[in-house]
Design a protein around this motif. Sequence first.
Motif, PDB file in Angstrom:
ATOM      1  N   PHE A  29       0.812  -1.214   0.000  1.00 50.17           N
ATOM      2  CA  PHE A  29       0.000   0.000   0.000  1.00 50.17           C
ATOM      3  C   PHE A  29       0.844   1.263   0.000  1.00 50.17           C
ATOM      4  O   PHE A  29       2.011   1.234   0.338  1.00 50.17           O
ATOM      5  N   GLY A  30       0.207   2.362  -0.372  1.00 57.05           N
ATOM      6  CA  GLY A  30       0.858   3.665  -0.328  1.00 57.05           C
ATOM      7  C   GLY A  30      -0.205   4.739  -0.351  1.00 57.05           C
ATOM      8  O   GLY A  30      -1.404   4.441  -0.240  1.00 57.05           O
ATOM      9  N   LEU A  31       0.224   5.992  -0.537  1.00 55.18           N
ATOM     10  CA  LEU A  31      -0.686   7.136  -0.621  1.00 55.18           C
ATOM     11  C   LEU A  31      -1.658   7.129   0.563  1.00 55.18           C
ATOM     12  O   LEU A  31      -2.875   7.189   0.392  1.00 55.18           O
ATOM     13  N   SER A  32      -1.102   7.012   1.750  1.00 59.01           N
ATOM     14  CA  SER A  32      -1.873   6.999   2.994  1.00 59.01           C
ATOM     15  C   SER A  32      -2.960   5.920   3.010  1.00 59.01           C
ATOM     16  O   SER A  32      -4.044   6.127   3.547  1.00 59.01           O
ATOM     17  N   GLY A  33      -2.680   4.802   2.399  1.00 56.48           N
ATOM     18  CA  GLY A  33      -3.623   3.683   2.428  1.00 56.48           C
ATOM     19  C   GLY A  33      -4.615   3.675   1.283  1.00 56.48           C
ATOM     20  O   GLY A  33      -5.355   2.715   1.084  1.00 56.48           O
ATOM     21  N   LYS A  34      -4.622   4.743   0.495  1.00 62.31           N
ATOM     22  CA  LYS A  34      -5.605   4.858  -0.582  1.00 62.31           C
ATOM     23  C   LYS A  34      -5.206   4.029  -1.817  1.00 62.31           C
ATOM     24  O   LYS A  34      -6.049   3.654  -2.623  1.00 62.31           O
ATOM     25  N   LEU A  35      -3.904   3.778  -1.904  1.00 59.97           N
ATOM     26  CA  LEU A  35      -3.385   3.118  -3.108  1.00 59.97           C
ATOM     27  C   LEU A  35      -3.006   1.665  -2.835  1.00 59.97           C
ATOM     28  O   LEU A  35      -2.228   1.380  -1.919  1.00 59.97           O
ATOM     29  N   THR A  36      -3.542   0.763  -3.625  1.00 57.63           N
ATOM     30  CA  THR A  36      -3.107  -0.628  -3.567  1.00 57.63           C
ATOM     31  C   THR A  36      -2.015  -0.803  -4.605  1.00 57.63           C
ATOM     32  O   THR A  36      -2.258  -0.614  -5.794  1.00 57.63           O
ATOM     33  N   ILE A  37      -0.815  -1.120  -4.144  1.00 58.71           N
ATOM     34  CA  ILE A  37       0.306  -1.174  -5.086  1.00 58.71           C
ATOM     35  C   ILE A  37       0.291  -2.454  -5.907  1.00 58.71           C
ATOM     36  O   ILE A  37       0.599  -2.464  -7.079  1.00 58.71           O
ATOM     37  N   GLN A  38      -0.075  -3.538  -5.247  1.00 58.60           N
ATOM     38  CA  GLN A  38      -0.076  -4.786  -6.001  1.00 58.60           C
ATOM     39  C   GLN A  38      -1.432  -5.462  -6.039  1.00 58.60           C
ATOM     40  O   GLN A  38      -1.733  -6.331  -5.233  1.00 58.60           O
ATOM     41  N   PRO A  39      -2.253  -5.058  -6.989  1.00 54.25           N
ATOM     42  CA  PRO A  39      -3.515  -5.773  -7.163  1.00 54.25           C
ATOM     43  C   PRO A  39      -3.215  -7.192  -7.630  1.00 54.25           C
ATOM     44  O   PRO A  39      -2.099  -7.494  -8.046  1.00 54.25           O
ATOM     45  N   GLU A  40      -4.220  -8.042  -7.586  1.00 55.35           N
ATOM     46  CA  GLU A  40      -4.053  -9.458  -7.951  1.00 55.35           C
ATOM     47  C   GLU A  40      -3.340  -9.691  -9.268  1.00 55.35           C
ATOM     48  O   GLU A  40      -2.560 -10.600  -9.403  1.00 55.35           O
ATOM     49  N   TYR A  41      -3.677  -8.853 -10.257  1.00 58.24           N
ATOM     50  CA  TYR A  41      -3.162  -9.139 -11.589  1.00 58.24           C
ATOM     51  C   TYR A  41      -1.736  -8.662 -11.778  1.00 58.24           C
ATOM     52  O   TYR A  41      -1.151  -8.840 -12.831  1.00 58.24           O
ATOM     53  N   GLN A  42      -1.172  -8.010 -10.761  1.00 61.15           N
ATOM     54  CA  GLN A  42       0.209  -7.570 -10.898  1.00 61.15           C
ATOM     55  C   GLN A  42       1.169  -8.707 -10.577  1.00 61.15           C
ATOM     56  O   GLN A  42       0.860  -9.613  -9.829  1.00 61.15           O
ATOM     57  N   ARG A  43       2.346  -8.593 -11.137  1.00 64.06           N
ATOM     58  CA  ARG A  43       3.353  -9.606 -10.844  1.00 64.06           C
ATOM     59  C   ARG A  43       4.059  -9.297  -9.531  1.00 64.06           C
ATOM     60  O   ARG A  43       3.948  -8.205  -8.996  1.00 64.06           O
ATOM     61  N   ASN A  44       4.823 -10.251  -9.050  1.00 65.32           N
ATOM     62  CA  ASN A  44       5.617 -10.021  -7.847  1.00 65.32           C
ATOM     63  C   ASN A  44       6.700  -8.984  -8.132  1.00 65.32           C
ATOM     64  O   ASN A  44       7.039  -8.722  -9.272  1.00 65.32           O
ATOM     65  N   TYR A  45       7.241  -8.436  -7.066  1.00 66.36           N
ATOM     66  CA  TYR A  45       8.304  -7.435  -7.192  1.00 66.36           C
ATOM     67  C   TYR A  45       9.586  -8.109  -7.660  1.00 66.36           C
ATOM     68  O   TYR A  45      10.081  -9.031  -7.031  1.00 66.36           O
ATOM     69  N   ILE A  46      10.097  -7.685  -8.799  1.00 70.41           N
ATOM     70  CA  ILE A  46      11.297  -8.357  -9.316  1.00 70.41           C
ATOM     71  C   ILE A  46      12.496  -7.425  -9.425  1.00 70.41           C
ATOM     72  O   ILE A  46      13.582  -7.842  -9.766  1.00 70.41           O
ATOM     73  N   TYR A  47      12.311  -6.126  -9.118  1.00 72.82           N
ATOM     74  CA  TYR A  47      13.437  -5.201  -9.232  1.00 72.82           C
ATOM     75  C   TYR A  47      14.543  -5.492  -8.224  1.00 72.82           C
ATOM     76  O   TYR A  47      15.674  -5.080  -8.405  1.00 72.82           O
ATOM     77  N   ALA A  48      14.216  -6.195  -7.143  1.00 73.74           N
ATOM     78  CA  ALA A  48      15.240  -6.482  -6.135  1.00 73.74           C
ATOM     79  C   ALA A  48      16.130  -7.641  -6.565  1.00 73.74           C
ATOM     80  O   ALA A  48      17.225  -7.820  -6.064  1.00 73.74           O
ATOM     81  N   SER A  49      15.666  -8.455  -7.541  1.00 74.89           N
ATOM     82  CA  SER A  49      16.519  -9.536  -8.031  1.00 74.89           C
ATOM     83  C   SER A  49      17.600  -8.891  -8.891  1.00 74.89           C
ATOM     84  O   SER A  49      17.626  -7.671  -9.030  1.00 74.89           O
ATOM     85  N   ASP A  50      18.502  -9.702  -9.476  1.00 77.51           N
ATOM     86  CA  ASP A  50      19.477  -9.072 -10.342  1.00 77.51           C
ATOM     87  C   ASP A  50      20.444  -8.209  -9.521  1.00 77.51           C
ATOM     88  O   ASP A  50      20.973  -7.209  -9.996  1.00 77.51           O
ATOM     89  N   GLY A  51      20.631  -8.546  -8.232  1.00 77.38           N
ATOM     90  CA  GLY A  51      21.530  -7.777  -7.378  1.00 77.38           C
ATOM     91  C   GLY A  51      20.997  -6.401  -7.029  1.00 77.38           C
ATOM     92  O   GLY A  51      21.721  -5.547  -6.514  1.00 77.38           O
ATOM     93  N   GLY A  52      19.738  -6.170  -7.332  1.00 72.18           N
ATOM     94  CA  GLY A  52      19.124  -4.892  -6.962  1.00 72.18           C
ATOM     95  C   GLY A  52      19.457  -3.740  -7.894  1.00 72.18           C
ATOM     96  O   GLY A  52      19.174  -2.582  -7.595  1.00 72.18           O
TER      97      GLY A  52
END
Length: 389
Positions: A29-52
């Motif tokens: 979540f973000g934007l004081s709880g108003k924003l759902t960052i990862q809805p169901e259809y989104q993929r997992n966070y992958i930017y941290a792979s690849d050594g970040g």
Amino acid sequence: MEANLLTSITVAEICTGFVYSELEGKGLFGLSGKLTIQPEYQRNYIYASDGGKREMAVIESVLRGYPIGLIYFNKVNNNRLEVLDGQQRITSLGRFVTDKFIIKDENGMEQLFGGMAKEKKKKILETKLLIYECEGTESEIKEWFKTINIAGVPLTNQELLNAVYSGTFVTLGKEEFSNSLNTNIQKWSAYISGSANRQEYLECALDWVSKGNIGDYMSRHRNDTNITELKKYFKTVIEWVSKVFSDVEKEMCGLDWGRLYEEHHNKAYDPKKISKLVQNLYSDPYVKNRKGIFEYILGGSKNKKLLDIRIFDDATKRSVYTTQTAKAKKENKSNCSLCKIEHDANKSRIYKLEEMEADHVTAWSKGGGTDTKNCEMLCKTHNRAKGNK
Ligand SMILES: [Zn+2]
């Protein structure tokens, strides 16, 4: 679909109330709880792979004042927004301002957000993002989502299908097949290639159970509240493979085990004998395609094509041809070993090299090697007749 361009939302606002789940590997979540960052259809966070590298690049861009690209929100209602495109970038920002990873400054020094100079922090927090807020029906948004390509990392096929058929079934499927806390994933990685995080294990399980009709299967099961059939079938295939082949070889990874299971699971195999066969073929220098060994054995060691047996090279053929032809000319017989013992018009025919093919005197399957000693040249007609036996 309607879209409004928002230009005044800052990184600080987006990151207010940011929650990152280490457990699920996603920004929530973000934007004081108003924003759902990862809805169901989104993929997992992958930017941290690849050594970040990717998440660091997002922060470095912001510090240099470079744009990080358009972000798309879906307006669910007046109090709820979902990230349609930009989840990876927003999660990078949120993770950085909550000290989840470091970047290197211009002197190569490692820095957490919390330890940065005031003006740098301010620069990040006050950066304004370019956001399109879209409003449309689920199908409009999904159709559109299918056509976009997120920030340089294209969606995999399965990530796309997860978006298109999002729902309870996909949620449960991801929980089982792309969950880094599932200890089975390590075991499965011996047989399945690709990355669980990029939904490739889920794709494989679906491919097997649906016999290749993944989209159709997902659409039929979309609103199911269990994935029992999917799990059971997958487990059955994996157990069958690991019982038939007791040694795990690296060439087993990524084979079409679902199809092999369907074709062969009704036959009885002795794992000890199988193990011996595998080892023999692994140590056979004439086997070029080790990936084919498993299907070859399952099929009763008949289809040699699967093994891509090394063939005679040109130098060997030429050398055998020369010896064989010289001898034939002296005897006034054909230089084809089979023509010369027949009583037809070809019995004393001398073939040109290109009219002949090399054959194993002792067949490869009976232990014959692929060297000069075990090579004889036959006319094409005879070689092909022999090969069909
Ligand atoms: Zn012949």
